[in-house]
Design a protein around this motif. Structure first.
Motif, PDB file in Angstrom:
ATOM      1  N   PHE A 253       6.013  39.314  20.197  1.00  0.00           N
ATOM      2  CA  PHE A 253       7.332  39.416  19.691  1.00  0.00           C
ATOM      3  C   PHE A 253       7.281  40.147  18.233  1.00  0.00           C
ATOM      4  O   PHE A 253       6.662  39.564  17.207  1.00  0.00           O
ATOM      5  CB  PHE A 253       7.961  37.743  19.454  1.00  0.00           C
ATOM      6  CG  PHE A 253       9.429  37.801  18.708  1.00  0.00           C
ATOM      7  CD1 PHE A 253      10.261  37.944  19.729  1.00  0.00           C
ATOM      8  CD2 PHE A 253       9.696  37.751  17.323  1.00  0.00           C
ATOM      9  CE1 PHE A 253      11.656  38.200  19.072  1.00  0.00           C
ATOM     10  CE2 PHE A 253      10.723  37.523  17.064  1.00  0.00           C
ATOM     11  CZ  PHE A 253      11.906  37.797  17.691  1.00  0.00           C
ATOM     12  N   PHE A 254       7.699  41.297  18.163  1.00  0.00           N
ATOM     13  CA  PHE A 254       7.852  42.150  17.043  1.00  0.00           C
ATOM     14  C   PHE A 254       8.998  42.976  16.933  1.00  0.00           C
ATOM     15  O   PHE A 254       8.455  44.275  17.274  1.00  0.00           O
ATOM     16  CB  PHE A 254       6.509  42.597  16.533  1.00  0.00           C
ATOM     17  CG  PHE A 254       6.413  42.634  15.041  1.00  0.00           C
ATOM     18  CD1 PHE A 254       6.015  41.775  14.301  1.00  0.00           C
ATOM     19  CD2 PHE A 254       6.507  44.134  14.539  1.00  0.00           C
ATOM     20  CE1 PHE A 254       6.034  41.893  12.840  1.00  0.00           C
ATOM     21  CE2 PHE A 254       6.241  44.339  13.238  1.00  0.00           C
ATOM     22  CZ  PHE A 254       6.031  43.137  12.324  1.00  0.00           C
ATOM     23  N   PRO A 255      10.020  42.705  17.314  1.00  0.00           N
ATOM     24  CA  PRO A 255      11.096  43.780  17.497  1.00  0.00           C
ATOM     25  C   PRO A 255      11.646  44.385  16.357  1.00  0.00           C
ATOM     26  O   PRO A 255      11.342  43.970  15.252  1.00  0.00           O
ATOM     27  CB  PRO A 255      12.152  42.882  18.196  1.00  0.00           C
ATOM     28  CG  PRO A 255      12.317  41.572  17.430  1.00  0.00           C
ATOM     29  CD  PRO A 255      10.556  41.360  17.196  1.00  0.00           C
ATOM     30  N   GLY A 256      12.646  45.328  16.377  1.00  0.00           N
ATOM     31  CA  GLY A 256      13.449  45.914  15.484  1.00  0.00           C
ATOM     32  C   GLY A 256      14.229  45.348  14.616  1.00  0.00           C
ATOM     33  O   GLY A 256      14.768  44.000  15.182  1.00  0.00           O
ATOM     34  N   TYR A 257      14.949  45.861  13.571  1.00  0.00           N
ATOM     35  CA  TYR A 257      15.766  45.082  12.803  1.00  0.00           C
ATOM     36  C   TYR A 257      17.148  44.626  13.459  1.00  0.00           C
ATOM     37  O   TYR A 257      17.439  43.672  13.390  1.00  0.00           O
ATOM     38  CB  TYR A 257      16.165  45.721  11.354  1.00  0.00           C
ATOM     39  CG  TYR A 257      16.841  45.078  10.433  1.00  0.00           C
ATOM     40  CD1 TYR A 257      16.699  43.894  10.011  1.00  0.00           C
ATOM     41  CD2 TYR A 257      18.208  45.691  10.540  1.00  0.00           C
ATOM     42  CE1 TYR A 257      17.598  43.226   9.236  1.00  0.00           C
ATOM     43  CE2 TYR A 257      19.320  45.165   9.694  1.00  0.00           C
ATOM     44  CZ  TYR A 257      19.119  43.849   9.248  1.00  0.00           C
ATOM     45  OH  TYR A 257      19.877  43.078   8.327  1.00  0.00           O
ATOM     46  N   ARG A 258      17.467  45.725  14.314  1.00  0.00           N
ATOM     47  CA  ARG A 258      18.743  45.594  14.910  1.00  0.00           C
ATOM     48  C   ARG A 258      18.831  44.356  15.899  1.00  0.00           C
ATOM     49  O   ARG A 258      19.607  43.288  15.751  1.00  0.00           O
ATOM     50  CB  ARG A 258      19.205  46.671  15.823  1.00  0.00           C
ATOM     51  CG  ARG A 258      19.736  47.787  15.076  1.00  0.00           C
ATOM     52  CD  ARG A 258      19.837  49.218  15.637  1.00  0.00           C
ATOM     53  NE  ARG A 258      20.959  48.854  16.461  1.00  0.00           N
ATOM     54  CZ  ARG A 258      20.920  49.191  17.987  1.00  0.00           C
ATOM     55  NH1 ARG A 258      19.960  49.466  18.591  1.00  0.00           N
ATOM     56  NH2 ARG A 258      22.254  48.880  18.666  1.00  0.00           N
ATOM     57  N   LEU A 259      17.642  44.116  16.627  1.00  0.00           N
ATOM     58  CA  LEU A 259      17.372  42.904  17.703  1.00  0.00           C
ATOM     59  C   LEU A 259      17.222  41.594  16.661  1.00  0.00           C
ATOM     60  O   LEU A 259      17.852  40.736  16.936  1.00  0.00           O
ATOM     61  CB  LEU A 259      16.480  43.183  18.468  1.00  0.00           C
ATOM     62  CG  LEU A 259      15.978  42.205  19.566  1.00  0.00           C
ATOM     63  CD1 LEU A 259      17.340  41.603  20.330  1.00  0.00           C
ATOM     64  CD2 LEU A 259      14.967  42.491  20.468  1.00  0.00           C
ATOM     65  N   PRO A 333       6.571  46.812  19.412  1.00  0.00           N
ATOM     66  CA  PRO A 333       6.756  48.133  19.639  1.00  0.00           C
ATOM     67  C   PRO A 333       6.178  48.795  20.640  1.00  0.00           C
ATOM     68  O   PRO A 333       6.509  49.873  21.229  1.00  0.00           O
ATOM     69  CB  PRO A 333       6.053  48.607  18.206  1.00  0.00           C
ATOM     70  CG  PRO A 333       6.068  47.406  17.182  1.00  0.00           C
ATOM     71  CD  PRO A 333       6.050  46.245  18.188  1.00  0.00           C
ATOM     72  N   LEU A 334       4.948  48.428  21.294  1.00  0.00           N
ATOM     73  CA  LEU A 334       4.326  48.957  22.381  1.00  0.00           C
ATOM     74  C   LEU A 334       5.497  49.141  23.679  1.00  0.00           C
ATOM     75  O   LEU A 334       5.588  50.084  24.342  1.00  0.00           O
ATOM     76  CB  LEU A 334       3.259  48.074  22.873  1.00  0.00           C
ATOM     77  CG  LEU A 334       1.983  48.174  21.844  1.00  0.00           C
ATOM     78  CD1 LEU A 334       0.687  47.657  22.523  1.00  0.00           C
ATOM     79  CD2 LEU A 334       1.264  50.089  21.932  1.00  0.00           C
ATOM     80  N   SER A 335       5.917  47.811  23.933  1.00  0.00           N
ATOM     81  CA  SER A 335       6.992  47.924  24.905  1.00  0.00           C
ATOM     82  C   SER A 335       8.207  48.571  24.682  1.00  0.00           C
ATOM     83  O   SER A 335       8.893  48.977  25.425  1.00  0.00           O
ATOM     84  CB  SER A 335       7.180  46.261  25.669  1.00  0.00           C
ATOM     85  OG  SER A 335       6.134  46.045  26.175  1.00  0.00           O
ATOM     86  N   LEU A 336       8.751  48.364  23.507  1.00  0.00           N
ATOM     87  CA  LEU A 336       9.986  48.959  23.076  1.00  0.00           C
ATOM     88  C   LEU A 336      10.058  50.274  22.769  1.00  0.00           C
ATOM     89  O   LEU A 336      10.994  51.075  22.675  1.00  0.00           O
ATOM     90  CB  LEU A 336      10.524  48.030  21.969  1.00  0.00           C
ATOM     91  CG  LEU A 336      11.009  46.646  22.432  1.00  0.00           C
ATOM     92  CD1 LEU A 336      11.653  45.888  20.920  1.00  0.00           C
ATOM     93  CD2 LEU A 336      11.963  46.588  23.454  1.00  0.00           C
ATOM     94  N   ALA A 337       8.800  50.937  22.578  1.00  0.00           N
ATOM     95  CA  ALA A 337       8.834  52.142  22.017  1.00  0.00           C
ATOM     96  C   ALA A 337       8.025  53.175  22.716  1.00  0.00           C
ATOM     97  O   ALA A 337       7.943  54.356  22.580  1.00  0.00           O
ATOM     98  CB  ALA A 337       8.443  52.386  20.420  1.00  0.00           C
ATOM     99  N   LEU A 338       7.086  52.747  23.610  1.00  0.00           N
ATOM    100  CA  LEU A 338       5.877  53.260  24.142  1.00  0.00           C
ATOM    101  C   LEU A 338       5.751  53.342  25.792  1.00  0.00           C
ATOM    102  O   LEU A 338       5.856  54.228  26.520  1.00  0.00           O
ATOM    103  CB  LEU A 338       4.635  53.032  23.472  1.00  0.00           C
ATOM    104  CG  LEU A 338       4.333  53.654  22.156  1.00  0.00           C
ATOM    105  CD1 LEU A 338       2.992  53.196  21.394  1.00  0.00           C
ATOM    106  CD2 LEU A 338       4.248  55.233  22.113  1.00  0.00           C
TER     107      LEU A 338
END
Length: 420
Positions: A253-259, A333-338
């Protein structure tokens, strides 16, 4: 739906033009069964494979040569030998330790084994770290589908010991299976025909099902082309509509600011928001990264539990009494960006309640709840570091594009001559 399949051999990447821009809408009339851990998942998926008459499509991030992997291998070989079309798409990093003999047995039996971005070790170290095929999907005879976070490895079984993973998947029977079938074929470089000719690309769906009926399922996925943010946007949209409760259980769990902001805003307006994080992680960095965000969320009423019985590997969430998601995507970031990921969204009250009861028992019996902290300086420091680290990682797709072999491809494994 009866579907005839035409196989086309290819070494193109799964997000090649033939598989791009697939938008799957909500499908009604599905039966959805929650499968918790390997004890529930493996018997179901192996039973379906043993009964296969025409086709088995499989995608997995990890396949190990252990009791689960050997059983899967035997089932796939037996199916191929009796004339079933078997396609296994494996990730070159997660399955990189498979032996030559293991792969040769599959290939010689007629199993179409495809390795996503295979790479040999350099100085004993694997370099193909990024843009992984992280999906876990099985579709049998276009009639039953499985999707979730469970790999084909014995560490998803309780008898593995203290490092056995806590995880979830679903079995789906009904119209949504056709979408999962179509997706799995497209991503493996194959094409699907229907009785009326080539299947039309689904229209871009509304983000929220408007029907009040149960049994609604929608496939969503993340690629590095046209669907980079679909899973993240689904979470954001669901949380923005939350009225009473939201529970997120996620391994990394390390999502972006919007989430993060949507999670906080839901708690601020009175939604009971619970996060279940790793307390006994298989990757220590995951726990440290998540804890950077705790103060930001705790101060607005988000309840955070750390699961301490064994490593948490789940990627599930629910909102209110009818919306749920299960899949392969972490909120990092791995799952949400890669990575290449896939989830299903589910609108079904009975399933939502079953998942809620499972997660509630997990939080009540096997978690420690984080106390609220109010340390402005510490909070500011953690939030600043977290913000910087996240946005560096969000640029990984560009950064990794400069590395050698940065265009992942599916490579057919025919007669392995070396370990991949």
């Amino acid at each position: 739906m009866n579907i005839a399949v035409e196989h086309i051999a290819t070494d193109q990447p799964p997000d090649d033009a033939k598989a791009r821009d697939l938008d799957y809408g909500w499908q009604s009339g599905n039966q959805i069964e929650l499968l918790e851990n390997g004890e529930a998942y493996f018997p179901k998926v192996f039973e379906a494979m043993r009964a296969a008459q025409r086709e088995i499509l499989l995608e997995t991030f990890i396949l190990f040569e252990d009791k689960v992997g050997f059983e899967l291998k035997d089932i796939l070989i037996e199916a191929a030998q009796r004339g079933v079309t078997v396609v296994a798409s494996l990730d070159g990093f997660g399955c990189g330790e498979l032996s030559v003999s293991f792969l040769r047995e599959l290939a010689e039996a007629g199993v179409a084994v495809q390795m996503f971005d295979p790479a040999s070790k350099t100085l004993g170290i694997r370099t193909n770290w990024f843009r992984r095929l992280h999906r876990k999907i099985v579709v049998v005879d276009a009639a039953v589908a499985f999707i979730g976070g469970i790999n084909f490895s014995a560490d998803h079984l309780g008898d593995f010991g203290p490092e056995a993973k806590q995880d979830y998947a679903v079995q789906i029977v009904g119209p949504a299976v056709a979408d999962l079938h179509h997706f799995a074929l497209a991503q493996s470089g194959r094409q699907v025909r229907t009785r009326r000719g080539w299947r039309r690309r689904p229209q871009r769906p509304a983000p929220w099902a408007t029907s009040e009926e149960d049994g609604l399922v929608r496939l969503i996925y993340r690629d590095n082309v046209q669907h980079r943010d679909d899973i993240e946007e689904a979470y954001i949209h669901a949380l923005s509509k939350a009225r009473t409760r939201a529970v997120i259980a996620n391994a990394y769990f390390f999502p972006g600011y919007r989430l993060l902001r949507e999670i906080r805003n839901a708690a601020r307006r009175g939604v009971h928001v619970q996060l279940i994080m790793q307390g006994q992680p298989d990757v220590l960095l995951a726990k440290l990264a998540a804890r950077m965000l705790y103060d930001y969320l705790l101060k607005d009423g988000v309840v955070i539990h750390e699961y301490c019985q064994r490593p948490l590997h789940g990627k599930v969430a629910l909102v209110d009494d009818d919306w749920s998601t299960v899949g392969s995507s972490n909120l990092d970031p791995l799952s949400l960006a890669l990575n290449l990921e896939a989830n299903v969204l589910i609108r079904d009250r009975a399933f939502n309640q079953q998942l809620y009861e499972s997660l509630e028992a997990l939080a009540r019996n096997h978690c420690q709840t984080m106390p609220e902290k109010r340390k402005p300086r510490l909070w500011l420091w953690r939030l600043t570091v977290g913000f910087l680290v996240f946005h560096v990682m969000r640029h990984f797709p560009v950064l990794t594009g400069w590395l050698p072999a940065h265009k992942p491809r599916l490579k057919p494994i025919e007669s392995p001559a070396h370990d991949v």
